[in-house]
Every structure is written in C-alpha cells, then in structure tokens.
Write an enzyme that holds these catalytic residues in place. Structure first.
Site, short mmCIF file in Angstrom:
data_model
loop_
_atom_site.label_atom_id
_atom_site.label_comp_id
_atom_site.label_asym_id
_atom_site.label_seq_id
_atom_site.Cartn_x
_atom_site.Cartn_y
_atom_site.Cartn_z
N CYS A 31 0.83 -1.21 0.00
CA CYS A 31 0.00 0.00 0.00
C CYS A 31 0.86 1.25 0.00
CB CYS A 31 -0.94 -0.01 1.20
SG CYS A 31 -2.10 -1.40 1.19
N THR A 32 1.93 1.22 0.75
CA THR A 32 2.88 2.33 0.79
C THR A 32 3.46 2.59 -0.59
OG1 THR A 32 3.43 1.98 3.11
CG2 THR A 32 5.11 3.07 1.76
#
Length: 156
Positions: A46-47
C-alpha cells in the site's frame, strides 16, 4: 454486490482526505479521476502504491487526471500516514464511515475482511467509469499500465 463496470455512472461520494478536507467526485467533472484503492495503510505494498501516485503526480496532471488514494482507514490515520510517506500532492481519502460505503458502491468491499480490494478505477471527464482493474492483495499495481490507459484515452 457486483463490481462496477466500464460505462457505468461512477457513484458520487464526499469523503475527508489526509488534510481533513472534503473531496467530492463530481467536483472533478472535466477531468479524469483515478480512484486507487489500497486495503490498509501502513503496509508495504500500500505504501508503494501511494508513493507511485505521488512520484507520477505531474504526469497525471499532464494527462488531465486527478489521482486519489482510498482505504477504509480513518482520517487521523490517513493524515499521519501521508506525513510519514511525505505525500505533498496526492490526496488520500478515508472511506471510514459509514465503513467502506464507497468501496461497497463500487463493488470492491471485502465483507469478510472489512476492507477494500486493491483496485484502480478510472472515471472519465463526464463521470463514467472508463477502466477497472482489481489486483491480488499482495500485488503492486503497475503504475505504467495506468498511465498508458490514460495516455490512450486523452480527449475521450
């Protein structure tokens, strides 16, 4: 709940972003909007997904596109996460309450898990869905694929 499909009207929404500002989809008419969904903040894929939006922000602007990140995390979490990621341009929205409502509206909420699929949905200048892709949770979406889709649809 069915996955939204190309040609559908994109369900409108108003959510708060990492800057505690309201974001409403219909305010972006005349531009394309990338709705980039990630399951949960503070996870490696997600980062990387949100950083790819930030890194390519100017390219999105050149393609008349507004990239928006989404997850079911609450606004305070999104604010701190955006600061940690040093996101300066990309707005990341909290689909927190009612929990996952926008993800449900787009057919990508995982009821059994309490969060959304990892997905990219592009809405055209008139509010119609023009592209949808759902990814395995562990797969980083290919930002170049998204940019190519947008490049091929300039002026549509």
């Amino acid at each position: 709940m069915n996955l939204i499909t190309v040609g559908d009207d994109a369900p409108n929404f108003t959510l708060t972003d990492n800057n505690e500002q309201y974001v409403t989809l219909t305010n972006y008419r005349g531009k394309k909007v990338l709705l980039s969904w990630h399951p949960l903040a503070w996870t490696p894929v997600c980062t990387d997904q949100m950083r790819a939006l930030e890194t390519n922000y100017q390219t999105f602007q050149n393609l008349n596109t507004v990239p928006l990140g989404f997850s079911v995390d609450p606004t305070p979490c999104k604010k701190i996460w955006a600061e940690a990621l040093q996101l300066k341009m990309v707005r990341i929205l909290a689909d927190f309450w009612p929990h996952g409502k926008v993800a449900r509206d787009y057919g990508i909420f995982r009821e059994q898990d309490g969060y959304s699929e990892r997905a990219n949905i592009i809405v055209d200048e008139n509010g119609k869905v023009m592209w949808v892709k759902v990814y395995p949770s562990a797969q980083l979406p290919d930002i170049n694929e998204v940019l190519n889709i947008l490049s091929c649809n300039i002026g549509t």
